[in-house]
Design a protein around this motif. Sequence first.
Motif, PDB file in Angstrom:
ATOM      1  N   GLU A 192       0.876  -1.307  -0.058  1.00  0.00           N
ATOM      2  CA  GLU A 192      -0.269  -0.031  -0.011  1.00  0.00           C
ATOM      3  C   GLU A 192       0.889   1.101  -0.087  1.00  0.00           C
ATOM      4  N   TYR A 193       0.723   2.093  -1.103  1.00  0.00           N
ATOM      5  CA  TYR A 193       1.613   3.188  -1.062  1.00  0.00           C
ATOM      6  C   TYR A 193       1.001   4.391  -0.502  1.00  0.00           C
ATOM      7  N   HIS A 194       1.678   5.597  -0.156  1.00  0.00           N
ATOM      8  CA  HIS A 194       1.208   6.508   0.277  1.00  0.00           C
ATOM      9  C   HIS A 194       1.896   7.803  -0.094  1.00  0.00           C
ATOM     10  N   LEU A 195       0.804   8.848  -1.035  1.00  0.00           N
ATOM     11  CA  LEU A 195       1.514   9.776  -1.509  1.00  0.00           C
ATOM     12  C   LEU A 195       1.434  11.246  -0.686  1.00  0.00           C
ATOM     13  N   TRP A 196       0.746  11.016   0.415  1.00  0.00           N
ATOM     14  CA  TRP A 196       0.723  12.289   1.355  1.00  0.00           C
ATOM     15  C   TRP A 196       2.101  12.505   2.106  1.00  0.00           C
ATOM     16  N   HIS A 197       2.852  11.659   2.058  1.00  0.00           N
ATOM     17  CA  HIS A 197       4.095  11.790   2.702  1.00  0.00           C
ATOM     18  C   HIS A 197       5.222  12.592   1.764  1.00  0.00           C
ATOM     19  N   GLY A 198       5.557  13.579   2.088  1.00  0.00           N
ATOM     20  CA  GLY A 198       6.427  14.355   1.007  1.00  0.00           C
ATOM     21  C   GLY A 198       5.852  14.608  -0.111  1.00  0.00           C
ATOM     22  N   HIS A 201       5.719  13.298  -3.271  1.00  0.00           N
ATOM     23  CA  HIS A 201       5.823  11.953  -3.993  1.00  0.00           C
ATOM     24  C   HIS A 201       4.429  12.320  -4.867  1.00  0.00           C
ATOM     25  N   THR A 202       4.809  11.520  -6.070  1.00  0.00           N
ATOM     26  CA  THR A 202       3.806  11.325  -7.072  1.00  0.00           C
ATOM     27  C   THR A 202       3.676   9.919  -7.368  1.00  0.00           C
ATOM     28  N   MET A 203       2.550   9.718  -8.116  1.00  0.00           N
ATOM     29  CA  MET A 203       2.272   8.238  -8.788  1.00  0.00           C
ATOM     30  C   MET A 203       3.580   7.907  -9.837  1.00  0.00           C
ATOM     31  N   HIS A 204       3.766   8.917 -10.805  1.00  0.00           N
ATOM     32  CA  HIS A 204       4.594   8.627 -11.698  1.00  0.00           C
ATOM     33  C   HIS A 204       6.148   8.505 -11.175  1.00  0.00           C
ATOM     34  N   GLY A 205       6.376   9.277  -9.965  1.00  0.00           N
ATOM     35  CA  GLY A 205       7.529   8.993  -9.503  1.00  0.00           C
ATOM     36  C   GLY A 205       7.949   7.553  -8.976  1.00  0.00           C
ATOM     37  N   LEU A 206       6.865   7.312  -8.366  1.00  0.00           N
ATOM     38  CA  LEU A 206       6.795   5.895  -7.666  1.00  0.00           C
ATOM     39  C   LEU A 206       7.102   4.892  -8.677  1.00  0.00           C
ATOM     40  N   VAL A 207       6.345   4.807  -9.835  1.00  0.00           N
ATOM     41  CA  VAL A 207       6.388   3.902 -10.952  1.00  0.00           C
ATOM     42  C   VAL A 207       7.752   3.841 -11.470  1.00  0.00           C
ATOM     43  N   SER A 208       8.204   5.223 -11.768  1.00  0.00           N
ATOM     44  CA  SER A 208       9.398   5.345 -12.392  1.00  0.00           C
ATOM     45  C   SER A 208      10.585   4.832 -11.566  1.00  0.00           C
ATOM     46  N   GLY A 216      14.754  -1.937 -11.280  1.00  0.00           N
ATOM     47  CA  GLY A 216      14.477  -3.311 -12.010  1.00  0.00           C
ATOM     48  C   GLY A 216      13.118  -4.117 -12.052  1.00  0.00           C
ATOM     49  N   PHE A 217      12.213  -3.248 -11.385  1.00  0.00           N
ATOM     50  CA  PHE A 217      10.756  -3.941 -11.315  1.00  0.00           C
ATOM     51  C   PHE A 217       9.921  -3.496 -12.564  1.00  0.00           C
ATOM     52  N   HIS A 218       9.237  -4.290 -12.743  1.00  0.00           N
ATOM     53  CA  HIS A 218       7.737  -4.060 -13.795  1.00  0.00           C
ATOM     54  C   HIS A 218       6.738  -3.914 -12.931  1.00  0.00           C
ATOM     55  N   LEU A 219       5.880  -3.197 -13.437  1.00  0.00           N
ATOM     56  CA  LEU A 219       4.322  -3.226 -12.660  1.00  0.00           C
ATOM     57  C   LEU A 219       3.439  -4.221 -13.124  1.00  0.00           C
ATOM     58  N   ASP A 220       2.852  -4.820 -12.105  1.00  0.00           N
ATOM     59  CA  ASP A 220       1.956  -6.155 -12.503  1.00  0.00           C
ATOM     60  C   ASP A 220       0.443  -5.631 -12.046  1.00  0.00           C
ATOM     61  N   HIS A 221       0.481  -4.615 -11.264  1.00  0.00           N
ATOM     62  CA  HIS A 221      -1.084  -3.928 -10.729  1.00  0.00           C
ATOM     63  C   HIS A 221      -1.019  -2.731 -10.104  1.00  0.00           C
ATOM     64  N   LEU A 222      -1.917  -1.933 -10.267  1.00  0.00           N
ATOM     65  CA  LEU A 222      -2.108  -0.585  -9.711  1.00  0.00           C
ATOM     66  C   LEU A 222      -3.488  -0.073  -9.400  1.00  0.00           C
ATOM     67  N   ALA A 223      -3.777   0.078  -8.285  1.00  0.00           N
ATOM     68  CA  ALA A 223      -5.059   0.291  -7.852  1.00  0.00           C
ATOM     69  C   ALA A 223      -5.151   1.578  -7.121  1.00  0.00           C
TER      70      ALA A 223
END
Length: 261
Positions: free
Chosen positions: A211-217, A219-226, A232-239
Motif C-alpha cells: 500500500e503506497y502513500h502519496l501524502w508523505h512528502g 511524491h507522485t504516482m509517476h515518481g513511484l512507478v519510475s 528493475g521492477f515491472h508493474l503488475d497491478h496498480l489500484a
Amino acid sequence: MNRHQLASLLRRISDSLGFRATWLDLGVTYGKSSSFAAESILVGDQRVHLQYLEGEEMGHQEELGEMLFSDCYGLRRLAEHPKTILDIGGNAGLFSIVARARFPDAVIHCYEPNPELAPIIANNLRDLNIELFHDAVGPKAGKASMFVPGPSGTGRTKEADDGEVDIVAIDTALERLGSECDLLKLDCEGAEWALLDLDEPWQHISALTMEYHLWHGDHTMHGLVSRLSELGFHLDHLAECHTGFNGMLRATRGTKGEFAR
C-alpha cells in the motif's frame, strides 16, 4: 426474469457460495452477514483466536475479507509459491496469517513497531511459525518515536534519538531472512519512501506488494512507478484508492512471473 437478470442472479449465487467456501476452509461457518464475525480461523492445524484493539474489530474484519476475497495483496496471482516473505508494517498480523495459510512452508518474518499492538500481534501469530519483530524497518538502524493519529493502521514513525521504537536496517532484516526475499509486503504509512531511496537491498527482493502513500512528502504516482522501474521492477497491478493519496501496487523484479533467486 430475463436472460441478463438470470445471469446476474447466478453470479451472485456463485460469489456467495465461493465466499462461504473460503471461510469454511478457514474453519469458519458463515451465517447472517449482519451478525458475522470471524473470531477465530483455522490456519493449517492451528486454531487462531484473533485479537484486535478495542473498537477496531469491524475494520480488521473488513481488512481480512479484502485479503481473502479481493486478494488485495495478490497472493493468489503469484506465479510460484514464495519461500521467503518479509512483512513490514504487520499491524494486527493479518497479512502474515493469510500468507501462512496460503504458503505453509514459507519462512515469514513480520515487523510491527507500535508498542500498543505488541500483545495483539504476538497473540495472533503465536504457533504459526512466523518470526515477529517489534521494530520499525528503515535505511539504517536507529531510534524512532511513534505517532498514531487515528486507528492503529495509521501509525507512523519518525526518527528520534530518544524515541521508544527501535529501527532495524533493511539490510539486517534481509540478512535475518536469509539474504533473499521472494516477496516483500510494505504497508508502513509513508516510511516506504526512505526504503525506495536505497538501491542495493532491492537487488535481493523478487516481488513487491504494497500500500503506497502519496501524502508523505512531495511524491507522485509517476515518481513511484519510475523509481521501481529504475530498481528493475515491472508493474503488475496498480489500484488507486478514491482519496487519490494511497492505493495498492504489485511489482515483480527480473523476468516476468519468475522469482530472481
